[in-house]
Design a protein around this motif. Sequence first.
Motif, PDB file in Angstrom:
ATOM      1  N   LYS A 154       0.818  -1.218   0.000  1.00  0.00           N
ATOM      2  CA  LYS A 154       0.000   0.000   0.000  1.00  0.00           C
ATOM      3  C   LYS A 154       0.858   1.278   0.000  1.00  0.00           C
ATOM      4  N   SER A 155       2.144   1.155   0.341  1.00  0.00           N
ATOM      5  CA  SER A 155       3.014   2.341   0.397  1.00  0.00           C
ATOM      6  C   SER A 155       3.235   2.958  -0.984  1.00  0.00           C
ATOM      7  N   GLY A 156       2.978   2.174  -2.034  1.00  0.00           N
ATOM      8  CA  GLY A 156       3.173   2.678  -3.396  1.00  0.00           C
ATOM      9  C   GLY A 156       4.631   2.656  -3.840  1.00  0.00           C
ATOM     10  N   LYS A 157       5.537   2.197  -2.959  1.00  0.00           N
ATOM     11  CA  LYS A 157       6.960   2.192  -3.330  1.00  0.00           C
ATOM     12  C   LYS A 157       7.411   0.833  -3.863  1.00  0.00           C
ATOM     13  N   VAL A 158       6.550  -0.156  -3.706  1.00  0.00           N
ATOM     14  CA  VAL A 158       6.914  -1.522  -4.079  1.00  0.00           C
ATOM     15  C   VAL A 158       6.189  -1.896  -5.370  1.00  0.00           C
ATOM     16  N   GLU A 159       6.941  -2.394  -6.340  1.00  0.00           N
ATOM     17  CA  GLU A 159       6.329  -2.726  -7.641  1.00  0.00           C
ATOM     18  C   GLU A 159       6.112  -4.224  -7.839  1.00  0.00           C
ATOM     19  N   VAL A 160       6.872  -5.022  -7.080  1.00  0.00           N
ATOM     20  CA  VAL A 160       6.782  -6.481  -7.217  1.00  0.00           C
ATOM     21  C   VAL A 160       6.785  -7.094  -5.817  1.00  0.00           C
ATOM     22  N   LEU A 161       5.967  -8.120  -5.646  1.00  0.00           N
ATOM     23  CA  LEU A 161       5.957  -8.853  -4.382  1.00  0.00           C
ATOM     24  C   LEU A 161       6.310 -10.297  -4.672  1.00  0.00           C
ATOM     25  N   MET A 162       7.319 -10.808  -3.966  1.00  0.00           N
ATOM     26  CA  MET A 162       7.557 -12.252  -4.028  1.00  0.00           C
ATOM     27  C   MET A 162       6.905 -12.857  -2.803  1.00  0.00           C
ATOM     28  N   PHE A 163       5.976 -13.792  -3.024  1.00  0.00           N
ATOM     29  CA  PHE A 163       5.192 -14.290  -1.896  1.00  0.00           C
ATOM     30  C   PHE A 163       5.031 -15.802  -2.000  1.00  0.00           C
ATOM     31  N   SER A 164       4.904 -16.432  -0.813  1.00  0.00           N
ATOM     32  CA  SER A 164       4.688 -17.891  -0.766  1.00  0.00           C
ATOM     33  C   SER A 164       3.203 -18.154  -1.031  1.00  0.00           C
ATOM     34  N   VAL A 165       2.913 -18.822  -2.140  1.00  0.00           N
ATOM     35  CA  VAL A 165       1.510 -19.045  -2.522  1.00  0.00           C
ATOM     36  C   VAL A 165       1.294 -20.530  -2.795  1.00  0.00           C
ATOM     37  N   ASN A 166       0.474 -21.160  -1.985  1.00  0.00           N
ATOM     38  CA  ASN A 166       0.004 -22.511  -2.285  1.00  0.00           C
ATOM     39  C   ASN A 166      -1.279 -22.747  -1.487  1.00  0.00           C
ATOM     40  N   PRO A 167      -2.047 -23.785  -1.834  1.00  0.00           N
ATOM     41  CA  PRO A 167      -3.368 -23.936  -1.213  1.00  0.00           C
ATOM     42  C   PRO A 167      -3.328 -24.267   0.270  1.00  0.00           C
ATOM     43  N   CYS A 168      -2.188 -24.679   0.811  1.00  0.00           N
ATOM     44  CA  CYS A 168      -2.121 -24.946   2.257  1.00  0.00           C
ATOM     45  C   CYS A 168      -1.739 -23.684   3.026  1.00  0.00           C
ATOM     46  N   TYR A 169      -0.658 -23.028   2.621  1.00  0.00           N
ATOM     47  CA  TYR A 169      -0.268 -21.796   3.314  1.00  0.00           C
ATOM     48  C   TYR A 169      -1.391 -20.755   3.234  1.00  0.00           C
ATOM     49  N   ASP A 170      -2.150 -20.780   2.130  1.00  0.00           N
ATOM     50  CA  ASP A 170      -3.203 -19.777   1.946  1.00  0.00           C
ATOM     51  C   ASP A 170      -4.333 -19.879   2.977  1.00  0.00           C
ATOM     52  N   LEU A 171      -4.376 -20.995   3.706  1.00  0.00           N
ATOM     53  CA  LEU A 171      -5.426 -21.170   4.714  1.00  0.00           C
ATOM     54  C   LEU A 171      -5.062 -20.541   6.049  1.00  0.00           C
ATOM     55  N   LEU A 172      -3.768 -20.333   6.245  1.00  0.00           N
ATOM     56  CA  LEU A 172      -3.299 -19.980   7.593  1.00  0.00           C
ATOM     57  C   LEU A 172      -3.240 -18.470   7.803  1.00  0.00           C
ATOM     58  N   PRO A 173      -3.524 -18.023   9.024  1.00  0.00           N
ATOM     59  CA  PRO A 173      -3.416 -16.589   9.306  1.00  0.00           C
ATOM     60  C   PRO A 173      -1.966 -16.130   9.205  1.00  0.00           C
ATOM     61  N   GLY A 174      -1.772 -14.866   8.892  1.00  0.00           N
ATOM     62  CA  GLY A 174      -0.427 -14.308   8.776  1.00  0.00           C
ATOM     63  C   GLY A 174       0.326 -14.419  10.091  1.00  0.00           C
ATOM     64  N   THR A 175       1.624 -14.670   9.992  1.00  0.00           N
ATOM     65  CA  THR A 175       2.466 -14.785  11.174  1.00  0.00           C
ATOM     66  C   THR A 175       3.886 -14.406  10.789  1.00  0.00           C
ATOM     67  N   ASP A 176       4.661 -13.868  11.767  1.00  0.00           N
ATOM     68  CA  ASP A 176       6.058 -13.605  11.425  1.00  0.00           C
ATOM     69  C   ASP A 176       6.934 -14.819  11.738  1.00  0.00           C
ATOM     70  N   ASP A 177       6.310 -15.914  12.170  1.00  0.00           N
ATOM     71  CA  ASP A 177       7.059 -17.156  12.392  1.00  0.00           C
ATOM     72  C   ASP A 177       6.823 -18.077  11.199  1.00  0.00           C
ATOM     73  N   VAL A 178       7.744 -18.031  10.250  1.00  0.00           N
ATOM     74  CA  VAL A 178       7.571 -18.759   8.994  1.00  0.00           C
ATOM     75  C   VAL A 178       7.423 -20.276   9.204  1.00  0.00           C
ATOM     76  N   GLU A 179       8.032 -20.781  10.270  1.00  0.00           N
ATOM     77  CA  GLU A 179       7.976 -22.227  10.552  1.00  0.00           C
ATOM     78  C   GLU A 179       6.538 -22.727  10.681  1.00  0.00           C
ATOM     79  N   LYS A 180       5.636 -21.838  11.113  1.00  0.00           N
ATOM     80  CA  LYS A 180       4.235 -22.257  11.316  1.00  0.00           C
ATOM     81  C   LYS A 180       3.573 -22.660  10.006  1.00  0.00           C
TER      82      LYS A 180
END
Length: 381
Positions: A163-189
């Motif tokens: 939303k800052s408008g400064k970022v043009e590309v996002l690299m993100f982890s996308v798959n049908p399992c991770y997409d179910l889980l709430p956001g967390t800063d603990d990637v292991e979850k």
Amino acid sequence: MKYRELGKTGLKVSEIGLGCEGFNGKDAAFTQEMFKLALAAGVNCMDLYSPNPDMHKNIAAALGSRRKDFIYQAHLCTEWKDGQYKAVRDIASVKAAFETMLKNLNTDYIDIGMIHYVDSPELWRTIESGGVLDYALELKAKGKIKHIGVSSHNPLAVLEAVKSGKVEVLMFSVNPCYDLLPGTDDVEKLWAEESYKKPLLNLDPKRAELYETCQRLGVGITVMKAFGGGDLLSEYSPAGKALTAVQCLHYALTRPAVAAVMSGARTMEELKASLDYEKASEAEKDYAEVFASFPKISWEGHCMYCGHCAPCHKGIDVANVTKFLNLAKAQGEVPETVREHYAALEAHAGDCIACGACAKRCPFAVDPVANMKEAKEVFGY
Ligand code: SF4
Ligand code: SF4
């Protein structure tokens, strides 16, 4: 190979790109062979999160004069120390690592300068105020990076960045399992068995909001972990059932704003399996039936944009009409780009005669007839 617009960058990326983990620790001959296969198939982009100097030199040699036609998504804030990669945030180390990377890649620019691993909102704020973002902007002004990106696993961290408008590309982890889980800063979850023990229901709303926000603001998504590090392809998948590589790729490539999946192939066979996506039939890509039969996950009532309800006698692309409808609803109005994409469709929601054929084929108990009715109201035809 099909190519897609990467948000508003003006870059056209191959929908299958390369990840770099499979090149780490491999020799020049292996790198040459992998590149020969990838380039012959039309791959034109690669993620380079690892600053491994030998790997960079091998890649530069494998590409040779084709560098100018190839898109490097290389990371800021990673350095190579004591034979391994490390995330760094202090500006002196970030600058030194970037200059070393340019030298090892034998290039004077990076197409997408990706600010590495921003997994918490606090970290994004530090990036914004602690010099890293200013440095990225300075590199962009000098033409040393062409576009600024951010990589993350946490929608809560990067919604703010996007939303800052400064970022043009996002690299993100996308798959049908991770997409179910709430956001967390603990990637292991994301891959912990514990996270998938209780029954799971539909997409996490913040992840859906992130994809829709990227689409709306023209931030292109490149995907990492489309196979969940290989877990989704095995019988021990968190979903309780194995998916195929083609189904995982198709899931990622049907999320809003996604332009490319960076496939982290470690062998020629794994790379061929990803490239086979381009030759796969619609039936092989179709993930709907296998998703509907996941023992632990329910997607009921939520459109997955899977296209399983096709064909429509009136030629309506129900999956895309529903995607554009949801984008407009998330925004509270119809954004101009969504209006243009909707207009470009061959048939529109207003053409629906409510025959109900699509509803019978939807495995997720969505009511596409109601969605077409609502889309007609929202778009006006
Ligand atoms: S309506 Fe159902 S079958 Fe059609 S795209 Fe949505 S989820 Fe898939
Ligand atoms: S109900 Fe409408 S969208 Fe669905 S198949 Fe019939 S005409 Fe097409």
